[in-house]
Design a protein around this motif. Sequence first.
Motif, PDB file in Angstrom:
ATOM      1  N   PRO A 225      13.146 -15.168  11.870  1.00 43.04           N
ATOM      2  CA  PRO A 225      13.724 -13.835  12.123  1.00 43.04           C
ATOM      3  C   PRO A 225      12.893 -12.746  11.442  1.00 43.04           C
ATOM      4  N   LYS A 226      12.499 -11.767  12.210  1.00 41.58           N
ATOM      5  CA  LYS A 226      11.655 -10.698  11.658  1.00 41.58           C
ATOM      6  C   LYS A 226      12.415  -9.845  10.656  1.00 41.58           C
ATOM      7  N   VAL A 227      13.736  -9.772  10.804  1.00 33.77           N
ATOM      8  CA  VAL A 227      14.532  -9.030   9.825  1.00 33.77           C
ATOM      9  C   VAL A 227      14.438  -9.692   8.456  1.00 33.77           C
ATOM     10  N   ALA A 228      14.295 -11.025   8.444  1.00 32.11           N
ATOM     11  CA  ALA A 228      14.238 -11.749   7.172  1.00 32.11           C
ATOM     12  C   ALA A 228      12.920 -11.515   6.446  1.00 32.11           C
ATOM     13  N   ILE A 229      11.823 -11.347   7.198  1.00 35.51           N
ATOM     14  CA  ILE A 229      10.532 -11.150   6.528  1.00 35.51           C
ATOM     15  C   ILE A 229      10.186  -9.678   6.349  1.00 35.51           C
ATOM     16  N   ALA A 230      10.999  -8.775   6.902  1.00 33.36           N
ATOM     17  CA  ALA A 230      10.717  -7.345   6.750  1.00 33.36           C
ATOM     18  C   ALA A 230      10.719  -6.906   5.288  1.00 33.36           C
ATOM     19  N   PRO A 231      11.689  -7.333   4.452  1.00 34.44           N
ATOM     20  CA  PRO A 231      11.609  -6.938   3.034  1.00 34.44           C
ATOM     21  C   PRO A 231      10.355  -7.451   2.333  1.00 34.44           C
ATOM     22  N   LEU A 232       9.902  -8.643   2.726  1.00 32.85           N
ATOM     23  CA  LEU A 232       8.673  -9.179   2.139  1.00 32.85           C
ATOM     24  C   LEU A 232       7.466  -8.323   2.519  1.00 32.85           C
ATOM     25  N   LEU A 233       7.433  -7.850   3.762  1.00 37.78           N
ATOM     26  CA  LEU A 233       6.335  -6.975   4.189  1.00 37.78           C
ATOM     27  C   LEU A 233       6.353  -5.664   3.426  1.00 37.78           C
ATOM     28  N   LEU A 234       7.551  -5.183   3.116  1.00 36.63           N
ATOM     29  CA  LEU A 234       7.643  -3.950   2.330  1.00 36.63           C
ATOM     30  C   LEU A 234       7.144  -4.162   0.908  1.00 36.63           C
ATOM     31  N   VAL A 235       7.411  -5.335   0.365  1.00 42.13           N
ATOM     32  CA  VAL A 235       6.896  -5.641  -0.976  1.00 42.13           C
ATOM     33  C   VAL A 235       5.378  -5.702  -0.973  1.00 42.13           C
ATOM     34  N   TRP A 236       4.820  -6.274   0.082  1.00 47.17           N
ATOM     35  CA  TRP A 236       3.371  -6.415   0.154  1.00 47.17           C
ATOM     36  C   TRP A 236       2.661  -5.104   0.469  1.00 47.17           C
ATOM     37  N   PHE A 237       3.223  -4.319   1.391  1.00 46.39           N
ATOM     38  CA  PHE A 237       2.494  -3.162   1.923  1.00 46.39           C
ATOM     39  C   PHE A 237       3.149  -1.821   1.623  1.00 46.39           C
ATOM     40  N   GLY A 238       4.270  -1.818   0.927  1.00 47.24           N
ATOM     41  CA  GLY A 238       4.884  -0.559   0.555  1.00 47.24           C
ATOM     42  C   GLY A 238       5.781   0.010   1.635  1.00 47.24           C
ATOM     43  N   PHE A 239       6.141   1.292   1.477  1.00 48.88           N
ATOM     44  CA  PHE A 239       7.110   1.939   2.363  1.00 48.88           C
ATOM     45  C   PHE A 239       6.448   2.912   3.332  1.00 48.88           C
ATOM     46  N   GLY A 240       5.178   2.754   3.593  1.00 47.80           N
ATOM     47  CA  GLY A 240       4.485   3.669   4.487  1.00 47.80           C
ATOM     48  C   GLY A 240       4.630   3.286   5.945  1.00 47.80           C
ATOM     49  N   LEU A 241       3.661   3.723   6.730  1.00 48.28           N
ATOM     50  CA  LEU A 241       3.687   3.486   8.174  1.00 48.28           C
ATOM     51  C   LEU A 241       3.336   2.050   8.530  1.00 48.28           C
ATOM     52  N   PHE A 242       2.425   1.436   7.786  1.00 52.65           N
ATOM     53  CA  PHE A 242       1.869   0.143   8.184  1.00 52.65           C
ATOM     54  C   PHE A 242       2.911  -0.962   8.321  1.00 52.65           C
ATOM     55  N   PRO A 243       3.862  -1.153   7.394  1.00 55.30           N
ATOM     56  CA  PRO A 243       4.821  -2.254   7.575  1.00 55.30           C
ATOM     57  C   PRO A 243       5.690  -2.100   8.817  1.00 55.30           C
ATOM     58  N   LYS A 244       6.031  -0.854   9.207  1.00 50.83           N
ATOM     59  CA  LYS A 244       6.811  -0.665  10.438  1.00 50.83           C
ATOM     60  C   LYS A 244       5.993  -1.049  11.663  1.00 50.83           C
ATOM     61  N   VAL A 245       4.732  -0.629  11.662  1.00 49.72           N
ATOM     62  CA  VAL A 245       3.847  -0.996  12.776  1.00 49.72           C
ATOM     63  C   VAL A 245       3.657  -2.509  12.833  1.00 49.72           C
ATOM     64  N   LEU A 246       3.539  -3.128  11.679  1.00 43.24           N
ATOM     65  CA  LEU A 246       3.338  -4.574  11.629  1.00 43.24           C
ATOM     66  C   LEU A 246       4.557  -5.319  12.163  1.00 43.24           C
ATOM     67  N   ILE A 247       5.745  -4.862  11.818  1.00 40.67           N
ATOM     68  CA  ILE A 247       6.952  -5.512  12.336  1.00 40.67           C
ATOM     69  C   ILE A 247       7.051  -5.331  13.842  1.00 40.67           C
ATOM     70  N   ALA A 248       6.755  -4.119  14.331  1.00 37.42           N
ATOM     71  CA  ALA A 248       6.755  -3.892  15.783  1.00 37.42           C
ATOM     72  C   ALA A 248       5.748  -4.804  16.469  1.00 37.42           C
ATOM     73  N   PHE A 249       4.587  -4.973  15.861  1.00 40.67           N
ATOM     74  CA  PHE A 249       3.566  -5.860  16.433  1.00 40.67           C
ATOM     75  C   PHE A 249       4.043  -7.310  16.452  1.00 40.67           C
ATOM     76  N   LEU A 250       4.617  -7.792  15.356  1.00 40.15           N
ATOM     77  CA  LEU A 250       5.042  -9.182  15.272  1.00 40.15           C
ATOM     78  C   LEU A 250       6.120  -9.518  16.302  1.00 40.15           C
ATOM     79  N   ILE A 251       6.977  -8.546  16.595  1.00 41.36           N
ATOM     80  CA  ILE A 251       8.024  -8.790  17.578  1.00 41.36           C
ATOM     81  C   ILE A 251       7.496  -8.662  19.006  1.00 41.36           C
ATOM     82  N   ALA A 252       6.500  -7.784  19.229  1.00 40.39           N
ATOM     83  CA  ALA A 252       6.094  -7.439  20.591  1.00 40.39           C
ATOM     84  C   ALA A 252       4.957  -8.290  21.137  1.00 40.39           C
ATOM     85  N   PHE A 253       4.155  -8.944  20.275  1.00 35.96           N
ATOM     86  CA  PHE A 253       2.919  -9.525  20.795  1.00 35.96           C
ATOM     87  C   PHE A 253       3.123 -10.852  21.512  1.00 35.96           C
TER      88      PHE A 253
END
Length: 297
Positions: free
Chosen positions: A139-167
């Motif tokens: 579930p991408k919702v489960a790894i979203a907090p981990l992505l925020l820890v790794w990449f912060g609260f900027g634009l990149f983690p949102k784009v990365l989550i959109a990519f992981l769900i859409a590709f």
Amino acid sequence: MSDAIGAGMKVRNDRDEALSIEQVEAREKDRRAKRQAYDRISSIVYPVVTLAGAILLWEVGVRVFNVPPFLAPPPSLVVGTMIEHSTLILHNTWHTTIEILLGYFASIAIGVPLAFGIFMWPSFARTVLPLLISSQAIPKVAIAPLLLVWFGFGLFPKVLIAFLIAFFPVVISTAVGLSSIEPEKIYLARSMGLSATSTFFKIRLPNALPSIFAGLKISITLAVVGAVVGEFVGGEAGLGYMLMVANGSMDTPLLFAGLIALTVQGVVLYMLVEWAEYLVIPRRNSAASAALQNMAA
């Protein structure tokens, strides 16, 4: 004499029959044109009438049963909220659109070449496909907090989550489209002397375009979901963030306004992809047909 009269009547009956057949064909053509026009109009009118009826029932039901606005605001209040907060909604819509498009184009830039590799090299497919399928089980919702820890609260983690769900739909639909061509077309291209590269770009790729665009249309809707998920978890702007703020303050009219803006955004993006499909596929198919005809000549 009687034979001549009979022959004349037969010729006239044949002429009347030919004329009646022409009339039938003209009538059938006219009926078909009217049917197509009716289908085009009904495809617009029916959804609009249904939506208008649902909104009217919503408005009447809320006011008749005195439903509190924090539970179900009437549509008139939602429209008023959208007008009042139009600047806020447009500002957050712009942020979400950027996240959606970046994640979507990243899914195309990575998913399509990955699908080409899966199609062209079976060993690569056996290595990558299990990893892709297993990644979709997380579930991408489960790894979203981990992505925020790794990449912060900027634009990149949102784009990365959109990519992981859409590709994932892009990869699968492209690989299936490339492999689902009739063998007779490949044999025909080889008999005409086309090289493997020419066969791919002139025959196989145009044949795969409908499947590729089917995946792209699914992907754009999933990119919307991915961007909103990222904004839910750690957003500072965007429609998802606005929905979270409205939900926290029990501002239900603003919550509905954000949902409407998000729905319109998704529909518009989907229609843009569908328009791109309409522009690309006929031109590609006509080019492939022309190439085969030239080779046959």
